[in-house]
Design a protein around this motif. Structure first.
Motif, PDB file in Angstrom:
ATOM      1  N   GLY A 106       0.785  -1.315  -0.130  1.00 32.76           N
ATOM      2  CA  GLY A 106       0.032   0.015   0.098  1.00 32.76           C
ATOM      3  C   GLY A 106       0.833   1.127  -0.056  1.00 32.76           C
ATOM      4  O   GLY A 106       2.027   1.390   0.497  1.00 32.76           O
ATOM      5  N   LYS A 107       0.152   2.422  -0.646  1.00 33.77           N
ATOM      6  CA  LYS A 107       1.001   3.697  -0.665  1.00 33.77           C
ATOM      7  C   LYS A 107       1.357   4.096   0.835  1.00 33.77           C
ATOM      8  O   LYS A 107       2.356   4.691   0.897  1.00 33.77           O
ATOM      9  CB  LYS A 107      -0.240   4.323  -1.426  1.00 33.77           C
ATOM     10  N   LYS A 108       0.456   3.771   1.808  1.00 29.32           N
ATOM     11  CA  LYS A 108       1.001   4.272   3.128  1.00 29.32           C
ATOM     12  C   LYS A 108       1.310   3.209   3.965  1.00 29.32           C
ATOM     13  O   LYS A 108       1.409   3.264   5.136  1.00 29.32           O
ATOM     14  CB  LYS A 108       0.054   5.177   3.689  1.00 29.32           C
ATOM     15  N   GLY A 109       1.808   2.144   3.533  1.00 27.49           N
ATOM     16  CA  GLY A 109       2.257   1.109   4.118  1.00 27.49           C
ATOM     17  C   GLY A 109       1.175   0.211   5.017  1.00 27.49           C
ATOM     18  O   GLY A 109       1.173  -0.201   5.811  1.00 27.49           O
ATOM     19  N   GLN A 110      -0.151   0.549   4.638  1.00 30.09           N
ATOM     20  CA  GLN A 110      -1.229  -0.092   5.343  1.00 30.09           C
ATOM     21  C   GLN A 110      -1.721  -1.135   4.942  1.00 30.09           C
ATOM     22  O   GLN A 110      -2.564  -1.580   5.558  1.00 30.09           O
ATOM     23  CB  GLN A 110      -2.351   1.038   5.117  1.00 30.09           C
ATOM     24  N   MET A 144      -2.014  -9.742   2.763  1.00 28.43           N
ATOM     25  CA  MET A 144      -0.668  -8.721   2.774  1.00 28.43           C
ATOM     26  C   MET A 144      -1.130  -7.516   4.022  1.00 28.43           C
ATOM     27  O   MET A 144      -1.646  -6.683   4.043  1.00 28.43           O
ATOM     28  CB  MET A 144      -0.940  -7.615   1.535  1.00 28.43           C
ATOM     29  N   PRO A 145      -0.049  -7.843   4.862  1.00 31.04           N
ATOM     30  CA  PRO A 145      -0.257  -7.043   6.121  1.00 31.04           C
ATOM     31  C   PRO A 145       0.515  -5.635   5.876  1.00 31.04           C
ATOM     32  O   PRO A 145       0.935  -5.225   5.055  1.00 31.04           O
ATOM     33  CB  PRO A 145       0.945  -7.780   6.994  1.00 31.04           C
ATOM     34  N   GLN A 146       0.182  -4.855   6.908  1.00 32.71           N
ATOM     35  CA  GLN A 146       0.305  -3.472   6.851  1.00 32.71           C
ATOM     36  C   GLN A 146       2.089  -3.354   7.427  1.00 32.71           C
ATOM     37  O   GLN A 146       2.231  -4.261   8.584  1.00 32.71           O
ATOM     38  CB  GLN A 146      -0.223  -2.546   7.736  1.00 32.71           C
ATOM     39  N   LEU A 147       2.864  -2.399   6.919  1.00 35.44           N
ATOM     40  CA  LEU A 147       4.157  -2.442   7.729  1.00 35.44           C
ATOM     41  C   LEU A 147       4.281  -1.164   8.327  1.00 35.44           C
ATOM     42  O   LEU A 147       5.038  -1.070   9.306  1.00 35.44           O
ATOM     43  CB  LEU A 147       5.149  -2.395   6.351  1.00 35.44           C
ATOM     44  N   THR A 148       3.472  -0.055   8.317  1.00 36.04           N
ATOM     45  CA  THR A 148       3.381   1.020   9.243  1.00 36.04           C
ATOM     46  C   THR A 148       2.824   0.531  10.395  1.00 36.04           C
ATOM     47  O   THR A 148       1.923  -0.067  10.583  1.00 36.04           O
ATOM     48  CB  THR A 148       2.713   2.275   8.907  1.00 36.04           C
ATOM     49  N   GLY A 149       3.315   1.034  11.603  1.00 38.10           N
ATOM     50  CA  GLY A 149       2.824   0.811  12.848  1.00 38.10           C
ATOM     51  C   GLY A 149       3.313  -0.839  13.340  1.00 38.10           C
ATOM     52  O   GLY A 149       2.885  -1.319  14.368  1.00 38.10           O
ATOM     53  N   GLN A 150       4.237  -1.118  12.609  1.00 39.78           N
ATOM     54  CA  GLN A 150       4.758  -2.754  13.001  1.00 39.78           C
ATOM     55  C   GLN A 150       6.246  -2.172  13.562  1.00 39.78           C
ATOM     56  O   GLN A 150       6.873  -1.215  13.092  1.00 39.78           O
ATOM     57  CB  GLN A 150       4.741  -3.656  11.939  1.00 39.78           C
ATOM     58  N   ILE A 168      14.373   1.781   3.801  1.00 46.79           N
ATOM     59  CA  ILE A 168      13.031   1.571   3.941  1.00 46.79           C
ATOM     60  C   ILE A 168      12.253   1.597   5.127  1.00 46.79           C
ATOM     61  O   ILE A 168      11.426   2.096   5.361  1.00 46.79           O
ATOM     62  CB  ILE A 168      12.936   0.354   3.245  1.00 46.79           C
ATOM     63  N   MET A 169      12.999   1.093   6.047  1.00 48.43           N
ATOM     64  CA  MET A 169      12.635   0.991   7.567  1.00 48.43           C
ATOM     65  C   MET A 169      12.407   2.456   8.255  1.00 48.43           C
ATOM     66  O   MET A 169      11.453   2.842   8.612  1.00 48.43           O
ATOM     67  CB  MET A 169      13.553   0.251   8.457  1.00 48.43           C
ATOM     68  N   ALA A 170      13.527   3.202   7.721  1.00 49.19           N
ATOM     69  CA  ALA A 170      13.362   4.613   8.093  1.00 49.19           C
ATOM     70  C   ALA A 170      12.206   5.374   7.429  1.00 49.19           C
ATOM     71  O   ALA A 170      11.677   6.090   8.356  1.00 49.19           O
ATOM     72  CB  ALA A 170      14.561   5.459   7.692  1.00 49.19           C
ATOM     73  N   TYR A 171      12.026   4.920   6.450  1.00 45.31           N
ATOM     74  CA  TYR A 171      10.600   5.612   5.677  1.00 45.31           C
ATOM     75  C   TYR A 171       9.499   5.251   6.265  1.00 45.31           C
ATOM     76  O   TYR A 171       8.596   5.917   6.783  1.00 45.31           O
ATOM     77  CB  TYR A 171      10.709   5.551   4.224  1.00 45.31           C
ATOM     78  N   LEU A 172       9.208   3.897   6.709  1.00 46.94           N
ATOM     79  CA  LEU A 172       8.194   3.319   7.251  1.00 46.94           C
ATOM     80  C   LEU A 172       7.813   3.933   8.609  1.00 46.94           C
ATOM     81  O   LEU A 172       6.915   3.994   9.049  1.00 46.94           O
ATOM     82  CB  LEU A 172       8.331   1.725   7.311  1.00 46.94           C
ATOM     83  N   SER A 173       8.991   4.128   9.333  1.00 55.12           N
ATOM     84  CA  SER A 173       8.994   4.473  10.595  1.00 55.12           C
ATOM     85  C   SER A 173       8.363   5.724  10.974  1.00 55.12           C
ATOM     86  O   SER A 173       7.974   6.161  12.237  1.00 55.12           O
ATOM     87  CB  SER A 173      10.119   4.273  11.545  1.00 55.12           C
TER      88      SER A 173
END
Ligand code: HEC
Ligand code: HEC
Length: 218
Positions: A155-159, A166-172, A209-214
């Protein structure tokens, strides 16, 4: 004409069978969660800096699929093993716990309280506030790589995608995701079709990528 009549009948019978096979009982889900909460937290918020991942709000299909993988030991994890076996978690209970956890909503920011909110209510709300701390990394590179390599599925916002695996990656938790990505790279856990995907990524790119997701959940 015949087609028009038969089609809805077929649909009804399929839906009926589906409902029967996957009965969801949210009270049962809440009861099962009392056991899971020992590690994953009362609200599925996870803990110990991601040693225990967040489960709250993950797609129900994804949670159910992972529980089946733990059960079959296709996803190997020692702490999870005793909780996914048939005696502790019969396969027919999986949809209930998956639906229960999937429906828990955590917010990433403390809401504004009006003066009538009691101290107790504030405490309850505060327990559901969950925000991933920013991590170091090349944000611009992370954004570019994420949009190119990950966005189509996560997803565009990691949602993630609600009705999918397909799990979200934001908030993990970042530490948890880094661990998973190492497992994907080594082939110890299956990601998607492309097995070499993570093995070919360099550490700087992964960190970026992790920095962006965080910051996506800020
Ligand atoms: C003893 C601690 C413990 C208990 C109790 C426990 N888990 Fe876990 N669980 C873990 C750990 C550790 C992981 C992370 C595994 C890894 O690092 O790959 C995990 C991972 C998961 C995942 C995968 C999450 C993801 O994002 O892929 C799901 C789903 C899950 N647990 C569900 C449950 C459910 C449902 C229960 C209760 C029936 C439960 N767990 C009980 C320790 C526990
Ligand atoms: C083709 C679709 C697709 C693409 C592209 C994709 N993923 Fe995934 N990802 C998935 C699926 C599906 C899963 C669940 C895997 C499973 O079944 O265990 C997943 C799981 C994950 C997990 C584990 C989450 C958890 O809660 O355990 C991480 C971390 C992850 N992906 C990171 C990434 C990153 C970073 C990228 C880009 C570099 C990426 N993925 C690109 C489909 C994709």
């Amino acid at each position: 004409m015949l087609k028009i009549i038969i089609f809805p009948i077929l649909l009804c019978s399929v839906q009926f069978a589906y409902a029967k096979e996957f009965e969801i009982d949210l009270e049962l889900g809440a009861e099962i969660n009392e056991v899971c909460a020992g590690c994953h937290g009362e609200y599925g918020e996870g803990g110990k800096q991601g040693e225990y991942p967040r489960l709250a709000g993950l797609p129900a299909d994804y949670i159910a699929q992972q529980l089946k993988l733990f059960k079959e030991e296709k996803r190997k994890n020692i702490p999870m093993r005793p909780y996914a076996n048939e005696r502790e978690l019969p396969v027919e209970d999986i949809p209930s716990i998956a639906a229960f956890l999937s429906r828990i909503e955590l917010t990433s920011q403390m809401p504004e309280f009006d003066k009538n909110t009691s101290a107790y209510d504030k405490l309850l709300i505060a327990k559901k506030v969950f925000n991933i701390s920013r991590v170091e990394g090349n944000f611009a590179l992370g954004k570019k790589a994420y949009n190119k390599e990950c966005k189509s599925c996560h997803g565009k916002k990691g949602q993630g995608k609600k009705n999918s695996n397909m799990p979200q990656l934001t908030g993990q938790y970042i530490e948890y995701m880094l661990k998973q990505m190492k497992q994907f790279a080594k082939g110890e856990r299956e990601h998607d079709d492309d097995a070499d995907f993570f093995a070919e990524m360099n550490a700087e790119e992964v960190q970026a990528i992790m920095a962006y997701l965080s910051v996506m959940d800020d």
